[in-house]
Structure formats: structure tokens, C-alpha cells
Design a protein around this motif. Structure first.
Motif, mmCIF file in Angstrom:
data_model
loop_
_atom_site.group_PDB
_atom_site.id
_atom_site.type_symbol
_atom_site.label_atom_id
_atom_site.label_comp_id
_atom_site.label_asym_id
_atom_site.label_seq_id
_atom_site.Cartn_x
_atom_site.Cartn_y
_atom_site.Cartn_z
ATOM 1 N N UNK A 1 0.838 -1.205 0.000
ATOM 2 C CA UNK A 1 0.000 0.000 0.000
ATOM 3 C C UNK A 1 0.867 1.247 0.000
ATOM 4 N N UNK A 2 1.928 1.228 0.786
ATOM 5 C CA UNK A 2 2.780 2.403 0.935
ATOM 6 C C UNK A 2 3.579 2.725 -0.317
ATOM 7 N N UNK A 3 3.653 1.772 -1.243
ATOM 8 C CA UNK A 3 4.341 2.055 -2.512
ATOM 9 C C UNK A 3 3.466 2.844 -3.471
ATOM 10 N N UNK A 4 2.199 2.998 -3.140
ATOM 11 C CA UNK A 4 1.283 3.771 -3.973
ATOM 12 C C UNK A 4 1.275 5.228 -3.511
ATOM 13 N N UNK A 5 0.665 6.095 -4.296
ATOM 14 C CA UNK A 5 0.669 7.526 -3.982
ATOM 15 C C UNK A 5 -0.206 7.867 -2.784
ATOM 16 N N UNK A 6 -1.266 7.075 -2.560
ATOM 17 C CA UNK A 6 -2.193 7.415 -1.489
ATOM 18 C C UNK A 6 -3.046 6.199 -1.130
ATOM 19 N N UNK A 7 -3.694 6.293 0.022
ATOM 20 C CA UNK A 7 -4.656 5.281 0.442
ATOM 21 C C UNK A 7 -5.726 5.956 1.294
ATOM 22 N N UNK A 8 -6.767 5.210 1.644
ATOM 23 C CA UNK A 8 -7.874 5.748 2.420
ATOM 24 C C UNK A 8 -7.754 5.358 3.892
ATOM 25 N N UNK A 9 -8.193 6.259 4.768
ATOM 26 C CA UNK A 9 -8.193 5.973 6.202
ATOM 27 C C UNK A 9 -9.439 6.569 6.830
ATOM 28 N N UNK A 10 -9.866 5.968 7.945
ATOM 29 C CA UNK A 10 -11.070 6.382 8.656
ATOM 30 C C UNK A 10 -10.761 6.462 10.138
ATOM 31 N N UNK A 11 -11.284 7.473 10.800
ATOM 32 C CA UNK A 11 -11.171 7.607 12.252
ATOM 33 C C UNK A 11 -12.586 7.676 12.819
ATOM 34 N N UNK A 12 -12.984 6.626 13.546
ATOM 35 C CA UNK A 12 -14.338 6.531 14.081
ATOM 36 C C UNK A 12 -14.316 6.929 15.555
ATOM 37 N N UNK A 13 -15.106 7.922 15.907
ATOM 38 C CA UNK A 13 -15.221 8.347 17.290
ATOM 39 C C UNK A 13 -16.653 8.276 17.767
ATOM 40 N N UNK B 1 -10.446 10.110 5.111
ATOM 41 C CA UNK B 1 -9.475 10.927 4.404
ATOM 42 C C UNK B 1 -8.656 10.158 3.388
ATOM 43 N N UNK B 2 -8.060 10.922 2.474
ATOM 44 C CA UNK B 2 -7.069 10.391 1.533
ATOM 45 C C UNK B 2 -5.699 10.748 2.097
ATOM 46 N N UNK B 3 -4.873 9.722 2.323
ATOM 47 C CA UNK B 3 -3.556 9.911 2.945
ATOM 48 C C UNK B 3 -2.466 9.683 1.915
ATOM 49 N N UNK B 4 -1.547 10.644 1.814
ATOM 50 C CA UNK B 4 -0.365 10.485 0.968
ATOM 51 C C UNK B 4 0.829 10.182 1.881
ATOM 52 N N UNK C 1 -2.592 14.602 4.882
ATOM 53 C CA UNK C 1 -3.986 14.323 4.528
ATOM 54 C C UNK C 1 -4.335 15.195 3.330
ATOM 55 N N UNK C 2 -4.577 14.584 2.190
ATOM 56 C CA UNK C 2 -4.874 15.326 0.972
ATOM 57 C C UNK C 2 -6.310 15.846 0.953
#
Length: 348
Positions: free
Chosen positions: A176-188, A195-198, A212-213
Motif C-alpha cells: 500500500x505504501x508504494x502507492x501515492x495514497x490510500x484511504x483511512x477512517x477515524x471513528x469516534x 481521508x485520503x492519505x499520501x 492528509x490530501x
């Protein structure tokens, strides 16, 4: 995918680091509640309420008849920077009370085997983002220094809303880290952030340049959705980000990292600690990854892989680039409750 240990839910090992504990349930000596609740944001409100009832200066309570829970963080912050002197006195007194409790809670955690040798504690969560919270943390740090506790408190470098997303950079699989970005979620318990993370490991391999893009947020607490509604809404937010990444021609990895309250098991079930989330997330037959994945769009022709970890663990890992100088460190997240995790750095 590869045999990378980060491919599992609630991974305990990433290159150069082990996650030694999270969500430690330190109970009060009488068994009623948890020690961490002494220093939560909820506890601060209770302390302020007690000060209002018994210790206000002047002829009357400067906050009038407004319930303590209805006083916004912004209003409290404005009081501290030039508001009514009597109101400021009450807030400062509650801050001192909370700081003493926070210092005591830190000492309790340091006495646990899982926290032995911890020298630095990251303080995260929503409360330290307010002026009152920041003052309490600074005062607690001073109290610990005066008592020679041998530990430093350090606030999050990132915005609290970003930290729960950026902490997935150390946790995401290498593919995953070899790609430009991935998705992440923070549940509260109040909000869900996606968010889209680079990772930007090509700029700094320690992840310190990650950013965070794009980020979206849903305040679910005001809508009282059920569990399926929450899954559908969260998927809609993520699908919107997937579409946005396509318009940017962004090389998005088919991966979603989710930071979630509670004890996350390796099979993706939440054992306990999710009581503030909408619906029953601790049911034996419920898996967030499966429920959410059913509504997610494909990325590059592939169904996204969804992985979960404890939210305090993820938020703490956003500070990993600043922790190389200490062998053992930890995090406390101060919100509705008090999240916790501890880590050990290992030579690579």
C-alpha cells in the motif's frame, strides 16, 4: 497480498516497532469504573460543575443557569483569554483539579508492567485541542516533573482530526505504501472522519512528510443512526473520496485503514469498548470490514481491503517520527473516555 504482518487486523508488530499494549482496562480499586475516566473530558466537565456549585467568586455563578455540559469549548477558551474574571477563576480551578487527576492517572499507568520504562507520553484526543485542555496537560507535565516521575508529556504535532488518519502510515502494508495514497477512517463517539492519505515515503522514509490530501467528516452523534446506516454513510464518504482520487488521477491503493474505539481482535471483531458507537458493534457475528466492504466501490478494478486497529494506537503512531530518541513511549487520548497504548522502538 504479501505475508507482511501488517495485513492483519490489530497488528502488533511493524518494522522497527512493537505495540505492547492498548486499551488497558485499569479499574478503580472499588471496581466501579476505570481509572482513566478520572481524567477524561467528561471528568473535566464534572470538576467544573462542582466548582460552579461550591467555589464561585462574586455574588452568583458567572455562567448563570447554563448547564455545564451546554457550555461550549469555544466559550470556555474565550473566558480564559479575557472573559469575566469570576468565570475565568472557575475554569482555572477546574483545570488545576483536572491536571492533578491527569498526573495521578499517568502514575497509575506507569506502574503497569506494560508501561514499564516509558519515558515519553503523547497526549491526544479532542480535549487537549482546547485552551483549557492544553493548560491542563501543561500543568500535569509540570506536576510530574516536580515529583520526579521520569516521564515527559508531549502534545500531538498534528491536528487531532488528522492524527487518527495519519497513524495508518506505519500500519499500512508495504504494498500500500508504494502507492501515492490510500484511504483511512477515524471513528469516534461523536464524529466519523474519512481521508485520503499520501504517505510520501519517497520524501522521508520515516513517514514524517505524510499528509492528509482530503478529509470529510460526519457528526453522527446528532443523527442517532443505527449500525447499518452508519456503514452506508461511511461507505458513501469513502466512495466520494475514491471518485475524487480518480478526478485527480491519483494512484490510490485498494486499502482502507480504520481506527476504531475498543479492543480489536485479529479477526476484525470488536471485543469491547465500542459502546459509544451507533448500534451494536460488539456483536459476535459483526465485522466492520465485511459490513463496510459490501458498500465500497472498487479501486482500480479491485475490492478494497479493509483493516481495523484501536484508535488510540493509530493516533499515537502519527507521532512515531518524533519518538526515535526513546526506546519506550506511549499515548493517552483524552476525549469522552481515556484511550491508551504503549510502544517499543527496535533497532532496524
Amino acid at each position: 497480498m504479501s505475508r507482511d504482518l501488517r495485513n492483519r487486523h490489530a497488528a502488533l508488530h511493524v518494522p522497527g516497532l512493537s505495540i505492547d499494549s492498548c486499551n488497558l482496562p485499569l479499574r478503580e480499586p472499588d471496581g466501579d469504573g476505570f481509572i482513566g475516566d478520572r481524567a477524561s473530558q467528561t471528568a473535566f466537565r464534572a470538576l467544573l460543575d462542582a466548582r460552579r456549585r461550591e467555589h464561585f467568586t462574586g455574588d452568583r455563578d458567572p455562567f448563570g443557569r447554563t448547564p455545564t455540559d451546554a457550555i461550549s469549548k469555544r466559550e470556555l477558551d474565550l473566558v480564559l483569554v479575557g472573559g469575566d474574571a469570576d468565570a475565568a477563576h472557575l475554569v482555572h480551578a477546574a483545570i488545576e483539579d483536572h491536571a492533578e487527576r491527569l498526573a495521578d492517572v499517568v502514575r497509575c499507568f506507569l506502574a503497569q508492567p506494560e508501561w514499564a520504562g516509558v519515558k515519553r507520553i503523547v497526549i491526544g484526543g479532542g480535549f487537549p485541542g482546547s485552551r483549557a485542555g492544553a493548560l491542563s496537560v501543561r500543568r500535569a507535565a509540570r506536576l510530574l516533573k516536580l515529583s520526579r516521575a521520569g516521564v515527559d508529556l508531549t502534545p500531538l504535532r498534528h491536528d487531532g482530526d488528522d492524527a487518527g488518519l495519519l497513524g495508518w502510515v506505519p500500519l499500512a502494508p508495504a504494498t500500500v505504501l508504494r502507492r501515492a495514497a490510500f484511504l483511512a477512517v477515524d471513528i469516534g463517539g461523536t464524529n466519523i472522519r474519512c481521508g485520503i492519505i499520501a504517505p510520501r515515503l519517497d520524501q522521508r522514509d520515516d513517514g514524517s512528510r505524510a499528509t492528509v490530501l482530503e478529509r470529510t467528516q460526519w457528526r453522527h452523534a446528532t443523527e442517532s443512526p443505527d449500525r447499518e446506516d452508519a456503514m452506508v454513510r461511511m461507505a458513501a464518504m469513502l466512495n466520494g473520496l475514491i471518485a475524487h482520487a480518480r478526478t485527480l488521477d491519483l494512484d490510490l491503493a485498494p486499502f482502507v485503514g480504520i481506527a476504531c474505539p475498543g479492543q480489536i481482535l485479529h479477526d476484525g471483531r470488536i471485543a469491547h469498548g465500542a459502546q459509544n458507537l451507533p448500534g451494536d458493534w460488539e456483536a459476535e457475528d459483526f465485522r466492520v470490514a465485511d459490513a463496510l466492504g459490501a458498500f465500497l466501490d472498487r479501486i482500480g478494478g479491485r475490492a478494497p481491503v479493509v483493516r481495523l486497529h484501536n484508535d488510540a494506537v493509530v493516533q499515537g503512531l502519527s507521532e512515531r517520527p518524533r519518538m526515535h530518541a526513546v526506546a519506550r513511549w506511549s499515548v493517552l487520548t483524552i476525549g469522552t473516555g481515556l484511550g491508551n497504548a504503549s510502544y517499543t522502538n527496535h533497532p532496524r
